[in-house]
Motif scaffolding. Sequence first.
Motif, PDB file in Angstrom:
ATOM      1  N   ALA A   1      53.345 -92.737 -14.704  1.00 44.16           N
ATOM      2  CA  ALA A   1      52.356 -92.151 -15.607  1.00 44.16           C
ATOM      3  C   ALA A   1      52.521 -90.645 -15.571  1.00 44.16           C
ATOM      4  O   ALA A   1      52.536 -90.046 -14.490  1.00 44.16           O
ATOM      5  CB  ALA A   1      50.942 -92.548 -15.203  1.00 44.16           C
ATOM      6  N   GLU A   2      52.653 -90.034 -16.739  1.00 43.65           N
ATOM      7  CA  GLU A   2      52.893 -88.591 -16.808  1.00 43.65           C
ATOM      8  C   GLU A   2      52.010 -87.938 -17.860  1.00 43.65           C
ATOM      9  O   GLU A   2      51.737 -88.525 -18.912  1.00 43.65           O
ATOM     10  CB  GLU A   2      54.355 -88.294 -17.140  1.00 43.65           C
ATOM     11  N   LEU A   3      51.603 -86.721 -17.571  1.00 41.18           N
ATOM     12  CA  LEU A   3      50.937 -85.864 -18.547  1.00 41.18           C
ATOM     13  C   LEU A   3      51.830 -84.663 -18.802  1.00 41.18           C
ATOM     14  O   LEU A   3      52.172 -83.928 -17.868  1.00 41.18           O
ATOM     15  CB  LEU A   3      49.576 -85.400 -18.027  1.00 41.18           C
ATOM     16  N   LYS A   4      52.211 -84.467 -20.065  1.00 39.25           N
ATOM     17  CA  LYS A   4      53.076 -83.347 -20.423  1.00 39.25           C
ATOM     18  C   LYS A   4      52.406 -82.473 -21.476  1.00 39.25           C
ATOM     19  O   LYS A   4      51.610 -82.956 -22.284  1.00 39.25           O
ATOM     20  CB  LYS A   4      54.419 -83.863 -20.954  1.00 39.25           C
TER      21      LYS A   4
ATOM     22  N   ALA B   1      56.365 -82.141 -16.529  1.00 37.10           N
ATOM     23  CA  ALA B   1      55.083 -82.844 -16.426  1.00 37.10           C
ATOM     24  C   ALA B   1      54.085 -82.026 -15.616  1.00 37.10           C
ATOM     25  O   ALA B   1      54.419 -81.460 -14.573  1.00 37.10           O
ATOM     26  CB  ALA B   1      55.281 -84.212 -15.787  1.00 37.10           C
ATOM     27  N   VAL B   2      52.856 -81.948 -16.104  1.00 36.72           N
ATOM     28  CA  VAL B   2      51.782 -81.298 -15.363  1.00 36.72           C
ATOM     29  C   VAL B   2      51.321 -82.191 -14.227  1.00 36.72           C
ATOM     30  O   VAL B   2      50.949 -81.715 -13.143  1.00 36.72           O
ATOM     31  CB  VAL B   2      50.606 -80.980 -16.311  1.00 36.72           C
ATOM     32  N   LEU B   3      51.365 -83.497 -14.462  1.00 32.59           N
ATOM     33  CA  LEU B   3      50.909 -84.472 -13.454  1.00 32.59           C
ATOM     34  C   LEU B   3      51.744 -85.731 -13.570  1.00 32.59           C
ATOM     35  O   LEU B   3      52.043 -86.185 -14.680  1.00 32.59           O
ATOM     36  CB  LEU B   3      49.427 -84.767 -13.690  1.00 32.59           C
ATOM     37  N   THR B   4      52.132 -86.308 -12.434  1.00 35.13           N
ATOM     38  CA  THR B   4      52.909 -87.540 -12.404  1.00 35.13           C
ATOM     39  C   THR B   4      52.346 -88.482 -11.355  1.00 35.13           C
ATOM     40  O   THR B   4      52.067 -88.069 -10.228  1.00 35.13           O
ATOM     41  CB  THR B   4      54.391 -87.260 -12.084  1.00 35.13           C
TER      42      THR B   4
ATOM     43  N   ALA C   1      46.997 -78.534 -24.757  1.00 37.55           N
ATOM     44  CA  ALA C   1      46.630 -79.946 -24.731  1.00 37.55           C
ATOM     45  C   ALA C   1      47.745 -80.729 -24.054  1.00 37.55           C
ATOM     46  O   ALA C   1      48.904 -80.318 -24.050  1.00 37.55           O
ATOM     47  CB  ALA C   1      46.408 -80.453 -26.154  1.00 37.55           C
ATOM     48  N   LEU C   2      47.390 -81.863 -23.462  1.00 38.98           N
ATOM     49  CA  LEU C   2      48.370 -82.689 -22.758  1.00 38.98           C
ATOM     50  C   LEU C   2      48.497 -84.054 -23.426  1.00 38.98           C
ATOM     51  O   LEU C   2      47.521 -84.614 -23.926  1.00 38.98           O
ATOM     52  CB  LEU C   2      47.958 -82.880 -21.296  1.00 38.98           C
TER      53      LEU C   2
END
Length: 551
Positions: free
Chosen positions: A94-97, A154-157, A176-177
């Motif tokens: 799961a990633e937020l980019k 990615a900001v968060l993984t 925005a992500l």
Amino acid sequence: MNRSTLSLLAAATALAALTGLAALTSPGADDDPVRAAGAAPARLPVERSSVLCPAPSSSEVAETTYVSFTPATGGAGKPGSGAPAGKDALLDRAELKPSAVTQDTTTVAPKKDDEKKDGEKTDGEETEEKDAEKTAKDGGKTGTAARKPAADKAVLTATTPGTPVAAEENGAEVPALIGVASGRLAPGWTTQQTTVVPAGGARGLLGVTCTPPDTAFWFPGTSTAENRRDYVHLTNPDDTAAVVDIELYGPEGALKSQLTDGIPVPARSSVPVLLSTLTADPATSDVTVHVTTRSGRVGAVIRSAVDQLGSDWLPASVDPAPSLVLPGIPADATSVQLMAYAPGEDDAELKIQLAGATGTITPAAQQTIRVKSGMTASADLGDLTSGEAGALLLTPAQAGRATPVVAALRVVRGSGEKQEVAFIPATGPVGERATVADNRAKGTTLSLTAPGKAAEVRVTASPGTEGGTPATKTYTVKAGTTLAVAPPVPAGLKGSYALTVETLSGGPVHAVRMLALPEDGIAMFTLQALTDDRAKVAVPEAEQDLAVLDD
């Protein structure tokens, strides 16, 4: 035998071979009595899900935390559950980019409180308003001549279900992500965005559960008044542009729009639009916003700042329905305002009730609200709860007059200069399971409402983002009541954690999490609803049918 007949025979042979192979390799095909009997389609975990997080703030002093979590229960990652555990480790992710940069986000630090006059906007807010005004006047074109993609990093993984993952981003230029989860991380994946703005015109605690993309949204509870700065944030997760229409409805009906061609939202980009720039009509206190897409899909959420009251996010209401539940009104709310809109051709007469700690009552201050077709109605309910947490129930006042409506609440806590605002849209029930992330050891309250039958729910606290042992507790919610509790906290908690609510028995349960983080005596808080995570989907069984090959 002609060539057409040979082609049909070849196709039939290939189809039979493929069907036979599928039957041999289908997991659980022989030991699933439901599928074998064909009584109902199997419910299997989703293999991919997506969420969209709006740009958090235009303030240089904003501090934003993202917490992402996938429950490890109910088929998310347990061997044999139907999720692709271990099948391909690269799929379990799961990633937020960041989205692409679609406007000039240059801002300067806000003025200090002693230099800022009442109602005066900070430089950052003025910059954002100018960009939003230009977006509206240009028919949705952005304020910069060239759009450049944000870094693809990615900001968060996250790679493991059952443990939350956190990241922090500060300042005014956080984009925005766009988030995607696959494999074991997809079923029930949720991400919470929490922003603290300690000073300035948009000061407050802003929280939002990042939303999945869709094609239509209703937002009762907005405003184009001079003391409000309401932006609708549109985020496009796809590789093609989307075109969005925004309609505004006030107490007298539809507001005149300055946009006729729609607002283009470029691929994998986000566009904020200031609502007051969309109409030439006079400022209106109570407005309902309808966002629809002509092409593509977007995530939509509204960031609202109210002079002297702070700011927060307003998520979309559930789809129009004759009866609605607006849960999570804090026990110490000092002001509650209801806004409702009837999108159909008929007027709606709604009965107002409050489901409190001991039962459901009808407020003496206002027992009903009339909502005319195509118009926004509002009601000031004051300190509705009288010291008890509750949920507002809206039902048809007359039998046989079931007119669909949408609704939201504006809730205020605190007094004088220490007030803070948050919003509660009408929400759906928890269903089988729902989760909210970024809960803290202190300041977290879980509100559970059973509007009809009594219900039993299980609440599970995950490990913390930096450590801790999960904890579980079961609650019984009596019919027609609201139960507000301090939820279980993981033993040895480090960081923040996620809460998962599961309905075990009884009727529907509606749930809201309040996160309160006081700052300099200001009662900063935010409210997030927990709705069914739709971790599983019905997958019908396919059967061989050679009749389609008949000439």
